[in-house]
Write an enzyme that holds these catalytic residues in place. Structure first.
Site, PDB file in Angstrom:
ATOM      1  N   LYS A  74       9.135 -45.171 -65.411  1.00  0.00           N
ATOM      2  CA  LYS A  74       8.719 -45.193 -66.813  1.00  0.00           C
ATOM      3  C   LYS A  74       8.310 -46.608 -67.246  1.00  0.00           C
ATOM      4  O   LYS A  74       8.542 -47.579 -66.518  1.00  0.00           O
ATOM      5  CB  LYS A  74       9.868 -44.641 -67.672  1.00  0.00           C
ATOM      6  N   TYR A 130       7.053 -33.311 -71.980  1.00  0.00           N
ATOM      7  CA  TYR A 130       8.345 -33.204 -72.673  1.00  0.00           C
ATOM      8  C   TYR A 130       8.341 -32.091 -73.726  1.00  0.00           C
ATOM      9  O   TYR A 130       9.123 -32.153 -74.683  1.00  0.00           O
ATOM     10  CB  TYR A 130       8.721 -34.555 -73.277  1.00  0.00           C
ATOM     11  N   ASN A 163      15.204 -45.050 -69.985  1.00  0.00           N
ATOM     12  CA  ASN A 163      16.117 -44.903 -68.850  1.00  0.00           C
ATOM     13  C   ASN A 163      15.398 -44.997 -67.501  1.00  0.00           C
ATOM     14  O   ASN A 163      15.803 -44.357 -66.534  1.00  0.00           O
ATOM     15  CB  ASN A 163      16.912 -43.596 -68.986  1.00  0.00           C
ATOM     16  N   HIS A 222      11.955 -40.860 -64.296  1.00  0.00           N
ATOM     17  CA  HIS A 222      11.947 -39.402 -64.450  1.00  0.00           C
ATOM     18  C   HIS A 222      11.881 -38.779 -63.066  1.00  0.00           C
ATOM     19  O   HIS A 222      11.245 -39.340 -62.173  1.00  0.00           O
ATOM     20  CB  HIS A 222      10.704 -38.946 -65.239  1.00  0.00           C
ATOM     21  N   GLU A 281       4.845 -30.138 -62.631  1.00  0.00           N
ATOM     22  CA  GLU A 281       4.688 -31.581 -62.874  1.00  0.00           C
ATOM     23  C   GLU A 281       3.785 -32.238 -61.834  1.00  0.00           C
ATOM     24  O   GLU A 281       3.029 -33.162 -62.158  1.00  0.00           O
ATOM     25  CB  GLU A 281       6.070 -32.247 -62.923  1.00  0.00           C
TER      26      GLU A 281
HETATM   27  N1  UDP Z   1      16.173 -38.405 -74.023  1.00  0.00           N
HETATM   28  C1  UDP Z   1      16.538 -39.134 -75.151  1.00  0.00           C
HETATM   29  N2  UDP Z   1      17.696 -38.787 -75.811  1.00  0.00           N
HETATM   30  C2  UDP Z   1      18.495 -37.763 -75.387  1.00  0.00           C
HETATM   31  C3  UDP Z   1      18.102 -37.022 -74.256  1.00  0.00           C
HETATM   32  C4  UDP Z   1      16.937 -37.369 -73.596  1.00  0.00           C
HETATM   33  O1  UDP Z   1      15.843 -40.053 -75.548  1.00  0.00           O
HETATM   34  O2  UDP Z   1      19.520 -37.495 -76.023  1.00  0.00           O
HETATM   35  C5  UDP Z   1      14.932 -38.777 -73.302  1.00  0.00           C
HETATM   36  C6  UDP Z   1      15.212 -39.571 -72.013  1.00  0.00           C
HETATM   37  O3  UDP Z   1      14.155 -40.513 -71.804  1.00  0.00           O
HETATM   38  C7  UDP Z   1      15.175 -38.473 -70.972  1.00  0.00           C
HETATM   39  C8  UDP Z   1      14.024 -37.613 -71.514  1.00  0.00           C
HETATM   40  O4  UDP Z   1      14.225 -37.611 -72.929  1.00  0.00           O
HETATM   41  O5  UDP Z   1      14.934 -38.978 -69.679  1.00  0.00           O
HETATM   42  C9  UDP Z   1      14.003 -36.188 -70.993  1.00  0.00           C
HETATM   43  O6  UDP Z   1      15.226 -35.571 -71.285  1.00  0.00           O
HETATM   44  P1  UDP Z   1      15.896 -34.583 -70.247  1.00  0.00           P
HETATM   45  O7  UDP Z   1      17.007 -33.882 -70.950  1.00  0.00           O
HETATM   46  O8  UDP Z   1      14.846 -33.755 -69.574  1.00  0.00           O
HETATM   47  O9  UDP Z   1      16.583 -35.605 -69.200  1.00  0.00           O
HETATM   48  P2  UDP Z   1      16.156 -36.056 -67.710  1.00  0.00           P
HETATM   49  O10 UDP Z   1      15.627 -34.834 -67.010  1.00  0.00           O
HETATM   50  O11 UDP Z   1      15.140 -37.153 -67.837  1.00  0.00           O
HETATM   51  O12 UDP Z   1      17.439 -36.570 -67.093  1.00  0.00           O
HETATM   52 MG    MG Z   2      14.198 -33.486 -67.597  1.00  0.00          MG
END
Ligand code: UDP
Ligand code: MG
Length: 134
Positions: free
Chosen positions: A9, A49, A112, A115, A126
């Site tokens: 990212k 997203y 974070n 992805h 994806e």
């Molecule tokens: N995210 C956030 N706040 C939250 C949960 C997710 O900002 O409480 C963001 C974070 O960048 C995350 C992305 O949204 O990586 C996608 O969320 P997902 O639940 O799919 O998590 P991931 O698959 O990335 O672990």
């Molecule tokens: Mg995810």
């Protein structure tokens, strides 16, 4: 052999972590089939997203994901989808344990670093989204 989509990212690129993140995947003997750097459009970020569009953090997430270049990787290996998710660490920063990419480098649940696809179905979608030329 399975394939998964990984995105380093904007904060990972900005913090010059590309090499160290890719090193971890190579150390695990995963194969990089395809890779490029570029800026994600708002449309693509919103599709990627879409499952989070009702969350309060969605606008912030889209702004972040489109704020600078990312690196997209198509990785291949046995059980690569689950393996790479393990290597990323938990989404919640307080649960991302040391030794994982997020556990070692991230200090925000939104920003974070990485992805990765979370299921075979999403990996297929994806990979088509980010490697549409294949
Ligand atoms: N995210 C956030 N706040 C939250 C949960 C997710 O900002 O409480 C963001 C974070 O960048 C995350 C992305 O949204 O990586 C996608 O969320 P997902 O639940 O799919 O998590 P991931 O698959 O990335 O672990
Ligand atoms: Mg995810």
């Amino acid at each position: 052999m399975e394939q998964t989509l990984v995105i380093i990212k904007p904060d990972g690129v900005e913090r010059k972590l590309i090499g160290r993140i890719i090193q971890r995947f190579e150390d695990k003997n995963l194969t990089i089939k395809e890779m490029y750097q570029g800026v994600i459009s708002k449309d693509v970020a919103e599709s990627h997203y879409a499952h989070l569009k009702d969350k309060s953090f969605f606008p912030e997430l889209i702004a972040y994901m489109t704020s600078g270049p990312v690196v997209c990787l198509l990785l291949e290996g046995n059980d690569v989808i689950a393996l790479v998710r393990q290597m990323l660490g938990a989404t919640n920063i307080l649960k991302a344990v040391p030794g994982t990419i997020r556990g070692d480098f991230a200090c925000s649940t939104t920003e974070n670093i990485v992805h990765a696809s979370d299921s075979p179905e999403n990996a297929a979608i994806e990979i088509r989204r980010f490697f549409s030329h294949l």
